[in-house]
Scaffold this motif. Structure first.
Motif, PDB file in Angstrom:
ATOM      1  N   UNK A 173      21.613  10.741 -11.413  1.00 11.05           N
ATOM      2  CA  UNK A 173      21.682  10.344 -10.007  1.00 11.05           C
ATOM      3  C   UNK A 173      20.717  11.179  -9.175  1.00 11.05           C
ATOM      4  N   UNK A 176      17.365   9.817  -9.751  1.00  7.19           N
ATOM      5  CA  UNK A 176      17.136   8.547  -9.055  1.00  7.19           C
ATOM      6  C   UNK A 176      16.822   8.804  -7.584  1.00  7.19           C
ATOM      7  N   UNK A 177      17.594   9.726  -6.969  1.00 13.88           N
ATOM      8  CA  UNK A 177      17.336  10.048  -5.569  1.00 13.88           C
ATOM      9  C   UNK A 177      15.969  10.701  -5.417  1.00 13.88           C
TER      10      UNK A 177
ATOM     11  N   UNK B  48      28.317   8.613  -1.544  1.00  9.71           N
ATOM     12  CA  UNK B  48      27.538   7.972  -2.606  1.00  9.71           C
ATOM     13  C   UNK B  48      27.060   6.588  -2.179  1.00  9.71           C
ATOM     14  N   UNK B  51      24.052   7.205  -0.204  1.00  9.95           N
ATOM     15  CA  UNK B  51      22.941   7.567  -1.084  1.00  9.95           C
ATOM     16  C   UNK B  51      22.398   6.361  -1.837  1.00  9.95           C
ATOM     17  N   UNK B  52      23.230   5.323  -1.995  1.00  7.27           N
ATOM     18  CA  UNK B  52      22.795   4.154  -2.764  1.00  7.27           C
ATOM     19  C   UNK B  52      23.246   4.217  -4.198  1.00  7.27           C
ATOM     20  N   UNK B  53      24.120   5.184  -4.520  1.00  9.02           N
ATOM     21  CA  UNK B  53      24.609   5.302  -5.892  1.00  9.02           C
ATOM     22  C   UNK B  53      25.819   4.401  -6.118  1.00  9.02           C
ATOM     23  N   UNK B  54      26.417   3.955  -5.022  1.00  2.45           N
ATOM     24  CA  UNK B  54      27.528   3.017  -5.125  1.00  2.45           C
ATOM     25  C   UNK B  54      27.224   1.807  -4.255  1.00  2.45           C
ATOM     26  N   UNK B  72      17.537   0.516  -3.259  1.00  6.88           N
ATOM     27  CA  UNK B  72      17.961   1.468  -4.296  1.00  6.88           C
ATOM     28  C   UNK B  72      17.765   2.902  -3.813  1.00  6.88           C
ATOM     29  N   UNK B  73      18.480   3.847  -4.429  1.00  8.68           N
ATOM     30  CA  UNK B  73      18.481   5.229  -3.937  1.00  8.68           C
ATOM     31  C   UNK B  73      17.069   5.791  -3.747  1.00  8.68           C
TER      32      UNK B  73
ATOM     33  N   UNK C   7      21.680  -4.405  -5.962  1.00  9.86           N
ATOM     34  CA  UNK C   7      21.384  -2.971  -5.880  1.00  9.86           C
ATOM     35  C   UNK C   7      21.519  -2.266  -7.218  1.00  9.86           C
ATOM     36  N   UNK C   8      22.633  -2.491  -7.884  1.00 10.15           N
ATOM     37  CA  UNK C   8      22.866  -1.746  -9.120  1.00 10.15           C
ATOM     38  C   UNK C   8      22.801  -2.604 -10.367  1.00 10.15           C
TER      39      UNK C   8
END
Lengths: 279, 385, 300
Positions: A173, A176-177, B48, B51-54, B72-73, C7-8
């Motif tokens: 993660x 990715x950031x 999150x 942040x774009x992680x969720x 996307x993040x 997105x994911x």
């Protein structure tokens, strides 16, 4: 602290270990000393203590191996076949395992269950149809037939998967950031932190294919692409039966592996143990 | 720099109850906003999502008025500090700091310049060639901060960044973070479960409970005017005592009864809550900060006789828990007015070091100037300015 | 899994990553396997002019009426019944000896593991020499020495009674180290506190082994026993090199019969039927193991 062992207990343990180690070692020592002896003395002395003592050692048998067979050719075949399977297998299976362990995609669970199911299929269960296909396509006696079918491996995928799933998710993660793409994350973040599992998979598949006999026996005809395990069996049946030469062949065949094993024995042990952790 | 806005943001996994319900929140440009709440309240999930992680289930997240739900993040230009730091174990400190810059394909000179600058700012200069394993907890924390700072992100997201440090270091780095944030003036969303961190760090603090936002306010306002009993009980260490009492009119003044004693409300409290006279004869919830309770000699008029159940002498003060014949309610339930604690315990902070024996009788006085009034649902009476 | 937005959803990237592996597994494992299951019900032969026919269970009735195949099944079974307990007990013993923290443990472990890196074909060839007939053969001399001269020299590999035990012996020599390492890892994963707690509770060494160590080692034990059992049914290299299934089918195995069918006689369908039988055996064993492992998990 382990419970203190009594002195007689310790002596008994060492005695047992040493007897077992001798039994374990005897065939290896016999092989080594026999390879250094004149052919005719190998068989007659194998049952005596002389079988373990290399008096009048000579490398004549080793020279004979090179004149009687194309040992180097077989060695190169084995190295090429095993090396390609291991290296391509590491890449292909690790990438797939990463996708199963970490990416979100349609059909992931379904396909992963398929991989788990394929894991119980040993090579022997597919040897016949594979042999039929290879024969129909005229691919017998090729490197291709010995390499291509075995690169993708369900068990390797499973081992990689179990390892990747345990890596801290935050690493990826964070990456990715930081702006890394999926492939970039795999090569820059996952790969450098997964040395143990790469070593395990490499060692397990190396052991498996370096010693493979059934399949190469079926698909090779001539000596051109024949690997060492088939070559030594063929050499044994090559008249005249000269045990010194055969043992010299065997020593040369196992020596490089044994050397690597002794240098990296911790990794070997860890690799094998890893195969048993899940079960 | 940027502002972040959440517009009716919800999060829900298929077939489960919502984790976050219709949350509205704005983090202003350059502000340090602390999101605080008990564990499992959804604060990390919210972070999150920013942040774009969720995935966001419903609603919109905006960065500088741009909806980023689908971004996307890596395209949001936010930097995050993780609870366990997430330093890349196989890279040196220098490589860790350089990684985000390399991802931006900056020239090597520029990368080196920025790494050096950040290292200087955080005094990491002599650690640049070490790997994370060779660093202490505090140093790792600083590298994690550095990796976030190095790349000129629009905002910082921090997920419990201090929870892996020991108490002393936590205080130290807490003030460092405050100073850095002030110096860089960077918009920061900081998540923690520790109300002390929230109160000391936040320009504003957002209190969350079970996926719902309770109150967003400055620390002092949060302390002085909690919007409900949950915030009252959560903020402050220990939190506010909340009692259920019946409001009465005695000799034309408002009063309530605790045990055998009658306490009259002071003029300032009545002024604060203009609605109070209409509630005479009704039950309501009364909040008392532990610091508003004092120890008095027995025999006084307005004192409450209680029995010590336990005491925690801390040196400069003593936290005293006493049993009394009163109705104490739980502050962290949906229906506080009807959730009495099985054992009514009142908590007081007494200045100085005292040794109390459990079972001992003590007399306490309540500073009736500093009372907080809530209705039976737990909401503060008459929202006032 | 459904995705509210893109997105994911990493489907494109994932397909790229699993592509090569999936291609290999489908083309070289799943497809051949299904092909084998299908051809087992036909009369397929390599290079045969006869038209392809569906013959129902004929191949299966044939192999189950073939004395050589029945003998092969019996040999595999006997091999498993003898080798699995012996090898597991030996490996467990070695692991326990090495788990005492004695000095030199690493050296012993290296020694015991060494045969694992020997290719089986080499092991087979070397052990032909060890089993050499006549009084000067290594095994014959050893037995002569151990029996104080009572032993009559035998030709192990040509003796219907001794050939299979001879192959068992070298298989144990080569395989025990592998099991030992797995069991040793299992032993080291047992929390030391358990043993200490049991000792404080007054359990003796043997009781601790029985009531603490063994139950904790249950899953690794089941695992190595499964692996060895499956290995017993895959038995081929040693037999092909040392005895060619002889004497008089005394050492033939399912794999040996299968390879003989397809390799020397081009009977693809018949070999496929044997594959199917082999697969069912492996499947049954794996199922049994999963059940046994699950039971312990439920108990915990």
């Amino acid at each position: 602290m382990r419970p203190q062992r009594s002195r007689p207990g310790m002596i008994l343990s060492y005695a047992l270990l040493s007897v077992l180690a001798l039994l374990c070692l005897a065939p290896v020592v016999m092989m080594l000393t026999g390879s250094l002896k004149p052919d005719e003395r190998v068989l007659t002395e194998a049952g005596t203590l002389a079988g373990f003592i290399p008096d009048q050692a000579s490398l004549q048998n080793y020279a004979d191996v090179f004149t009687r067979t194309d040992f180097l050719g077989f060695l190169i075949n084995s190295l090429f076949i095993t090396g390609t399977i291991v290296i391509c297998g590491l890449l292909v299976n690790a990438l797939a395992a990463y996708a199963f362990a970490r990416l979100h995609w349609h059909g992931r669970d379904l396909l992963f269950n398929l991989v788990l199911a394929l894991m119980i299929l040993p090579l022997e269960a597919i040897a016949v149809p594979l042999f039929y296909g290879v024969s129909l396509l005229g691919l017998r006696d090729t490197y291709l037939a010995q390499i291509l079918p075995f690169i993708a491996n369900a068990f390797s995928i499973y081992l990689f998967y179990s390892f990747f799933i345990g890596l801290p998710r935050e690493l990826e993660e964070a990456a990715r950031l930081d702006g890394a793409s999926t492939l970039r994350i795999f090569f820059s973040i996952i790969l450098p932190n997964s040395k143990p599992v790469f070593a395990s998979v490499a060692i397990l598949s190396f052991l498996m294919w370096w010693g493979a006999y059934l399949w190469p026996l079926m698909v090779t005809i001539g000596p051109e692409v024949r690997p060492l395990p088939v070559a030594i069996a063929a050499f044994y049946t090559l008249p005249p039966l000269q045990w010194g030469d055969i043992l010299a062949f065997g020593v040369m065949m196992v020596a490089p592996v044994l050397l690597i094993f002794i240098l990296f024995q911790r990794w070997f042990v860890r690799g094998v143990a890893a195969s048993g952790i899940k079960g | 720099m940027a502002s972040i806005r959440l517009d009716k943001v919800s999060k829900q996994y298929d077939g489960h109850d919502a984790i976050i319900e219709e949350m509205d929140l704005q983090i202003r440009d350059g502000e340090l906003l602390v999101l605080v709440g008990p564990s499992g309240c959804g604060k990390s999930t919210l972070l999150r999502m920013v942040a774009g992680l969720e995935e966001v289930s419903a609603g919109e997240i905006l960065i500088d008025d741009l909806v980023v739900n689908q971004l996307p993040p890596q395209k949001r230009n936010l930097a995050m500090v993780f609870q366990n730091y997430a330093l890349y174990p196989h890279m040196t400190v220098r490589e860790n700091l350089a990684f985000p810059l390399k991802m931006q394909r900056l020239l090597r000179d520029e990368v080196n310049r920025r790494v050096a600058q950040t290292a200087e700012l955080l005094s990491l200069g002599n650690l640049l060639d070490r790997r994370p394993k060779q660093l202490s907890g505090g140093q790792r924390q600083r590298v994690a901060m550095g990796r976030a700072m190095v790349r000129d992100a629009d905002a910082f997201l921090m997920d419990e960044p201090l929870s892996n440090l020991d108490a002393k270091l936590r205080v130290e780095i807490r003030s460092e973070i405050a100073a850095l944030q002030k110096r860089l003036g960077i918009t920061t969303l900081y998540v923690t479960h520790d109300q002390v961190e929230a109160m000391t760090l936040g320009h504003r603090v957002a209190v969350m409970r079970a996926g719902k936002l309770q109150q967003v306010a400055t620390p002092s306002r949060l302390y002085e005017h909690p919007i409900n009993v949950f915030v009252a009980g959560f903020i402050g260490n220990p939190g506010m005592n909340v009692l259920r009492v019946k409001l009465e009119t005695v000799d034309k003044t408002l009063a309530f009864r605790l045990g055998e004693h009658c306490f009259t409300l002071t003029q300032s409290v009545v002024e604060n809550y203009p609605d109070l006279p209409n509630r005479s004869g009704q039950m309501l919830l009364l909040g008392i900060r532990p610091a508003a309770i004092t120890l008095v000699e027995p025999g006084g008029n307005d004192s409450l006789e209680t029995i010590v159940s336990s005491a925690e002498p801390l040196g400069h003060e003593t936290i005293l828990h006493v049993d009394a014949d009163i109705d104490v309610v739980a502050t962290d339930t949906e229906d506080p007015g009807n959730t009495l604690l099985k054992r009514p315990v009142l908590t007081a902070i007494i200045p100085g070091h005292h040794h109390f024996k459990p079972g001992e009788t003590v007399h306490l006085q309540i500073d009736c100037d500093k009372l907080h009034c809530f209705d039976l649902q737990g909401t503060a009476l008459a929202p006032h300015d | 899994m459904r995705f509210a937005s893109r997105l994911n959803d990493q489907t494109p990237a994932a397909l790229l990553l699993i592509g090569p592996a999936l291609f290999g597994l489908l083309l070289f494992v799943l497809l051949p396997f299904l092909f084998a299951l299908l051809t087992a019900f036909t009369n397929l032969r390599l290079g045969s002019p006869l038209p392809l026919e569906f013959v129902e269970l004929k191949q299966f009735t044939r192999i189950f009426n073939d004395p050589a195949f029945l003998q092969a099944l019996a040999n595999n079974l006997l091999f498993a019944l003898v080798v699995v307990p012996l090898q597991t007990a030996l490996a467990l013993g070695l692991a326990l000896l090495l788990n005492q923290g004695l000095r030199g443990t690493t050296i012993y472990r290296t020694l015991f593991f060494m045969p694992v890196v020997f290719p089986m074909s080499l092991v087979a060839v070397v052990w032909i020499l060890i089993f050499a007939p006549g009084p000067s053969g290594m095994m014959n001399s050893l037995l002569d020495f151990l029996s104080f001269g009572q032993w009559q020299p035998r030709d192990f590999l040509r003796d219907p009674l001794l050939a299979l035990p001879a192959i068992m012996l070298l298989s144990i020599w080569q395989g025990a180290g592998f099991q030992m390492v797995i069991l040793l890892a299992g032993l080291q994963a047992i929390p030391q506190e358990l043993d200490e707690a049991a000792a404080l509770d007054g359990a003796g060494r043997w009781q601790r082994f029985l009531h603490v160590t063994l139950p904790q080692l249950r899953n690794p034990l089941i695992f190595v026993m499964l692996i060895t059992t499956i290995l017993a049914f895959r038995l081929f290299d040693q037999v092909q090199i040392m005895t060619r299934g002889g004497p008089d089918n005394a050492t033939t195995t399912v794999m040996y019969e299968m390879v003989e069918s397809v390799f020397t006689r081009q009977q693809v369908a018949r070999a496929s039927a044997m594959t199917a039988v082999f697969f069912l055996l492996v499947l049954g064993l794996t199922w049994l193991q999963r059940r046994l492992v699950r039971q312990t998990r439920e108990v915990e």
